[in-house]
Scaffold this active site. Sequence first.
Site, PDB file in Angstrom:
ATOM      1  N   SER A 198       3.932  -7.841   2.603  1.00 13.53           N
ATOM      2  CA  SER A 198       4.996  -7.219   2.787  1.00 13.53           C
ATOM      3  C   SER A 198       6.454  -8.139   2.351  1.00 13.53           C
ATOM      4  O   SER A 198       7.654  -7.912   2.324  1.00 13.53           O
ATOM      5  CB  SER A 198       5.143  -6.737   4.217  1.00 13.53           C
ATOM      6  N   LYS A 200       6.588 -11.366   3.865  1.00 13.27           N
ATOM      7  CA  LYS A 200       6.984 -12.259   5.105  1.00 13.27           C
ATOM      8  C   LYS A 200       7.314 -13.557   4.885  1.00 13.27           C
ATOM      9  O   LYS A 200       8.193 -14.095   5.375  1.00 13.27           O
ATOM     10  CB  LYS A 200       6.194 -12.030   6.367  1.00 13.27           C
ATOM     11  N   GLU A 269       2.482 -17.340  10.014  1.00 12.11           N
ATOM     12  CA  GLU A 269       1.527 -16.771  10.606  1.00 12.11           C
ATOM     13  C   GLU A 269       1.210 -17.070  12.084  1.00 12.11           C
ATOM     14  O   GLU A 269       0.380 -17.650  12.677  1.00 12.11           O
ATOM     15  CB  GLU A 269       0.244 -17.170   9.756  1.00 12.11           C
ATOM     16  N   CYS A 329      -0.086   4.868  -2.158  1.00 11.73           N
ATOM     17  CA  CYS A 329       0.931   5.718  -2.367  1.00 11.73           C
ATOM     18  C   CYS A 329       2.324   5.150  -1.988  1.00 11.73           C
ATOM     19  O   CYS A 329       2.403   4.051  -1.805  1.00 11.73           O
ATOM     20  CB  CYS A 329       0.511   6.980  -1.490  1.00 11.73           C
ATOM     21  N   HIS A 366      -4.392   6.858   4.442  1.00 12.83           N
ATOM     22  CA  HIS A 366      -5.189   6.236   3.803  1.00 12.83           C
ATOM     23  C   HIS A 366      -6.073   5.195   4.459  1.00 12.83           C
ATOM     24  O   HIS A 366      -7.243   4.524   4.028  1.00 12.83           O
ATOM     25  CB  HIS A 366      -4.599   5.466   2.505  1.00 12.83           C
TER      26      HIS A 366
END
Length: 376
Positions: A198, A200, A269, A329, A366
Site C-alpha cells: 500500500s 506505507k 513494521e 480488481c 477475492h
Amino acid sequence: MKNTYRIIGDTVEILLRSKKYGNFLTNISLGDLEKVNQFKGSWYLWHREGDGYYVKGNINVNNKKTTIFLHRYIFDLPSVEIHIDHIDHNGLNNTRGNLREVNHFENSQNRTGAYSTSKSGQRGVAYSKLHDKYESYININYIKYSLGLFKTVEEASEMASIARAVFMTHATDDQNICIYYKEDKGSKLIFRHGVMGSGKTDNLLKLSHIYKRLKKNICLLTPHIDNRFGDGLIKSRSGWESKAEIIYPDTDVSSIITKSGSEVIFIDEVNFLTMNQIKQISYLLEFKKLKIYCYGLLKDFKNDFFASSLELLRCADQIQEIKSNCSYCENVASRILKIKNGTPVYKGDQVEIGAEDLYRSVCISHYHNPPSKDVG
C-alpha cells in the site's frame, strides 16, 4: 443591497451584473443574509489577471468613498493585517464554510501553482543547471529549506507537495493530494496502517527525509525480524531506503529513543513489536516532547489483528489507513491472502518473513474466492 438574490437551502445566491464579464453568481451563507442585505449599494464583480474573480462594493467612511470586499464585509474586518482565505480558491464562494481568518503567511500557503517567474512551472521546484536536476524546496516562516535534488520535475514536485501538506496547515490543495501525509493538529502518536504494497514504507521514508532536510533530529527504528533487505535497513518498493536502529523482542524502545535525543521517531513494521514495547512508546509520550510515526499491518493473512497494532488503535492520537487496490480488481484491498503451492492458506503461523511472493493484498470477495489462475 440592490442586487437580486434567491435563497437555496442554507445558502443565498446573489446576482452580479457586469457589462464587461457578463452575469455571475456569488454565494453566501443564509446566516449572513441579514448583514449583507443592510449594504446600501450594489455588489459587483472584481477581476484582475492572475487573481481570479471576487466581489466588491463601495461604502462611505468619514464621507469618503471606500471599496470593500464582500468576504471582508461579512467578517467585519477593517484591519488589513487579518486576511480572509477562500479555502477552495473560489472568490465567488463566500459561504462561511469556505472562509477562514488567517495571517499573511497562512494566506500565502493556500495558493495554486507556481509563481509566473518559475522556470520549472511547479510550485516549490527550481531547476539546478549546475547539477542538471530539479531542486525541491519549501519556505517555512520565511526560511527556505532544500528538500534535495531529483532527476525529474515530477519527483521534486511530489516532495515539495508532501512537505507543504505536513508543515503548512493551510495548504489545502497539497493536503487533498497528499491525503496520507495530512496530520491532525497536535497529534503526537500517529499510526498509519495498510495492507502489503500500500506504500506505507514509502510514506515513512519520504516523510523522514523531509524532516531530516528541515534540520530535525530524527530516529528510524525497525524490528529485527524484518531483514529482507539486510539488518537494520528500511527499503521501499520505489527504491527509497535508509538505515535504522534495530529493535529486538527484549529491546527497551523507550531507552533507545531517549538516548538518541531525537524529537521525531519513525517506526517501520510496528506490527512486529511486542505489546510491552508499544506500552513503552505510549508511556514515553507522557514525559517527552516527541512525535512518533508508526507504520505497519493491522491484520495478518488469517484476518486476525496483530496484538501490537490493536494496542496502537487504542492509544494513537491519529489513525490512518493507507489504501490500495485489490491485486485482482479495482476494489479497495482490505485483507491479505496467502497462497502456497496453489492453495489459499487461512491457518498457520502468523509470520513468515522472506515469503512476500506468497501474499496478495485483496478485497473481501477475492480473499474467499481468489482467481483460478493463482490457485489450482
